[in-house]
Design a protein around this motif. Structure first.
Motif, PDB file in Angstrom:
ATOM      1  N   ALA A 176      37.890  41.211  49.364  1.00 13.42           N
ATOM      2  CA  ALA A 176      38.233  40.243  48.321  1.00 13.42           C
ATOM      3  C   ALA A 176      36.974  39.628  47.718  1.00 13.42           C
ATOM      4  N   LEU A 179      45.994  42.802  46.013  1.00 10.51           N
ATOM      5  CA  LEU A 179      44.635  43.308  45.811  1.00 10.51           C
ATOM      6  C   LEU A 179      44.297  43.404  44.325  1.00 10.51           C
ATOM      7  N   VAL A 185      43.524  39.876  43.019  1.00 10.56           N
ATOM      8  CA  VAL A 185      42.167  39.440  43.371  1.00 10.56           C
ATOM      9  C   VAL A 185      41.142  40.114  42.459  1.00 10.56           C
TER      10      VAL A 185
END
Length: 329
Positions: free
Chosen positions: A126, A267, A270
């Motif tokens: 991240a 994901l 992010v």
């Protein structure tokens, strides 16, 4: 909320709908689908432009473009409702295996998601997603604004985007078919692409600097300047698309089918944050890092600097400086 819900559903749907050996094509379909949406931006700017419509489409000039923001949003909303309704009516889900129904309900999914966020590898990844695009933002996002500031007509820039967007539409398929047919280590491809994208950022900055010197006396720009713009943007799209496919492919590979849609969308979210916050910061600092100076005017005339002439008719030149460019007005 509706768009976010649909985004999660489509991400999870692709993981369960496609066979194991074809899941890698989800990233190609994902990027191509987004590029179809990006076409709406270019088409709207062109059809909303009074100059473009009067020059290239209409036989008699009007004071407004063909499309307004209101009519365009209404059309987009209708497309959204119709396509979603068609899927509801005609698409039937496959019966899931028992192991894919082991997590029950929304609370169970989010509890699993919190456990995922606690993983050290996910936290490190991240951090990479949130910072990896810092080096590209200024050159890619500000260069277009600076070209307009240098006098390049917005209509010409939008017109140039039409063939670029068509190229952009088929580019993911070309990359998946010829350049990168078997992505075994997608993040390696992303890392190898980064230096080329940084170099193209320098090219975008050079175009901004070059614009002030090639501008003709009538305010137009020579054709070879637009050719250079087209080539630089095309090369930039290749690097952007390659990195995007690499990221989405990696997300699909590591996503657990139990909560595939939520996992993948987390994901991707992010990664999107890693795109948006540098854009915001760059635009904020643009005003701070840009200053103007007035040439040929006395102290009492500086309030009239933005006007081409002062009250006595003498020429007043304004220069805008930033880290990326130096323009004469």
């Amino acid at each position: 909320m509706l768009a976010a819900t649909q985004d999660i559903v489509v991400d999870g749907w692709a993981l369960t709908m496609l066979s194991k050996r074809n899941v890698r094509y989800q990233s190609t379909c994902n990027i191509m689908g987004q590029r179809v949406g990006f076409l709406s931006n270019t088409v709207f700017l062109l059809l909303n432009s009074v100059n473009f419509c009067n020059r290239y489409i209409r036989s008699e000039p009007y004071d407004t473009g063909i499309l307004t923001l209101t009519s365009f949003h209404f059309f987009g909303g209708c497309v959204f409702i119709v396509t979603t309704t068609l899927i509801l009516m005609f698409i039937r889900e496959r019966t899931e295996p028992e192991e894919l129904r082991s997590i029950e309900g929304v609370l169970g999914t989010y509890a699993q998601l919190l456990r995922i966020l606690k993983l050290r590898q996910i936290q490190e990844y991240a951090l990479v997603c949130l910072t990896i695009k810092v080096g590209f933002t200024a050159a890619e996002k500000i260069s277009g604004l600076k070209l307009v500031e240098a006098g390049v007509p917005k209509e010409n820039i939008s017109l140039l985007q039409v063939p670029l967007q068509m190229f952009n539409l088929v580019l993911p398929l070309l990359i998946a078919k010829f350049i990168w047919p078997t992505p075994k280590r997608p993040l390696d491809v992303m890392l190898k692409t980064m230096p080329y994208r940084l170099i193209i950022g320098l090219v975008c900055m050079s175009l901004v600097w070059w614009a002030s010197s090639v501008r003709l006396e009538d305010g137009e720009f020579p054709y070879y300047f637009y050719v250079a713009m087209f080539l630089s943007h095309a090369l930039k799209l290749v690097t952007i698309t390659t990195m995007s496919i690499a990221f989405v492919t990696f997300h699909n590979e590591i996503s657990d089918p139990l909560i595939g849609g939520t996992y993948t969308t987390l994901l991707n979210t992010v990664l999107n944050l890693g795109t948006q916050w540098p854009n915001t910061v760059t635009l904020y600092f643009l005003d701070i890092l840009t200053f103007t100076s007035c040439h040929g005017a006395t102290d009492g005339q500086r309030y009239n600097c933005l006007n081409a002439n002062d009250v006595n008719g003498s020429q007043v030149a304004v220069t805008s400086h930033s880290e990326a460019s130096e323009q004469q007005f």
